[in-house]
Design an enzyme around this catalytic site. Sequence first.
Site, PDB file in Angstrom:
ATOM      1  N   ARG A  49     -41.343-107.755   7.981  1.00 46.25           N
ATOM      2  CA  ARG A  49     -41.339-108.177   9.382  1.00 46.25           C
ATOM      3  C   ARG A  49     -41.021-107.012  10.321  1.00 46.25           C
ATOM      4  NH1 ARG A  49     -38.031-113.115  11.528  1.00 46.25           N
ATOM      5  NH2 ARG A  49     -36.306-112.155  10.404  1.00 46.25           N
ATOM      6  N   ARG A  71     -35.235-105.721  11.917  1.00 47.05           N
ATOM      7  CA  ARG A  71     -33.968-106.380  12.248  1.00 47.05           C
ATOM      8  C   ARG A  71     -32.877-106.024  11.246  1.00 47.05           C
ATOM      9  NH1 ARG A  71     -35.409-112.536  13.670  1.00 47.05           N
ATOM     10  NH2 ARG A  71     -33.438-112.787  12.550  1.00 47.05           N
TER      11      ARG A  71
END
Length: 217
Positions: A127, A160
């Site tokens: 991601r 993240r």
Amino acid sequence: MKIIMLGAPGAGKGTQAKMIADKYQIPHISTGDIFRANIKNGTELGKEAKKYMDAGQLVPDELTVKLLLDRVANEDCKNGYVLDGFPRTIPQAEVLENALTKLGEKVDYAIDVDVPDENIIRRMSGRRACVACGATYHIVYNPTKEEGICDRCGAALILRDDDKPETVIKRLDVYHAQTQPLIDFYSSRNVLRSVDGTQDLMKVFEDIVAILDASEA
Ligand code: AP5
Ligand code: MG
């Protein structure tokens, strides 16, 4: 139209919520994105939230609930919104329900994006996220046109901090213990709809649109 996205971390809530918001012209409200923006800007809220997020735990309700209720009271929410990452606990769902009941309103749909735990860790490692506009990509399943740059707004993408495999496993545990009970909560309100989140992301979106358009008719 008031929509809640349910599903495990990495199920695709954010990906689908963004597309719903664009199609139906309602705001996409992600508590996770709000916390990440605060972390990036170095606010007190961001500093406090980061401690919990990096540990894969939930940010306490005292910091979360008021922020969300203030946000949905904004003028841009008068025709509805899609909530992504809130509620995450039964007490949060009850607070939202009570606030809406006072206004004579209710949640119209709680859409559960169903993805088994086995698929999640693979997704998270690829991601990439945009802190500027909240868009989410995947290096294989949903790549950007230019590597590392957001297609929507041109900002640099980040990995993240909470997407490390060990933190993802903790988040999945927290999801099963604290958030999954919301499936029964919204089922008992007759607003739960489930979609198979393991499909291609455009097919998942088609299934969601079919649900929303069928009930609008
Ligand atoms: P939050 O940001 O909400 O994280 P989360 O629920 O763990 O969910 P994610 O954002 O990780 O996943 P997603 O379902 O949005 O998936 P995505 O679309 O990105 O919250 C982070 C933290 O903030 C929490 O852990 C907590 O500490 C705190 N927090 C937030 N809200 C809170 C609250 N209400 N109360 C307390 N604490 C709170 O997709 C994942 C990846 O898969 C992407 O790369 C995507 O491109 C890809 N993908 C998506 N769909 C598909 C598909 N169909 N096929 C293949 N790949 C796909
Ligand atoms: Mg998300």
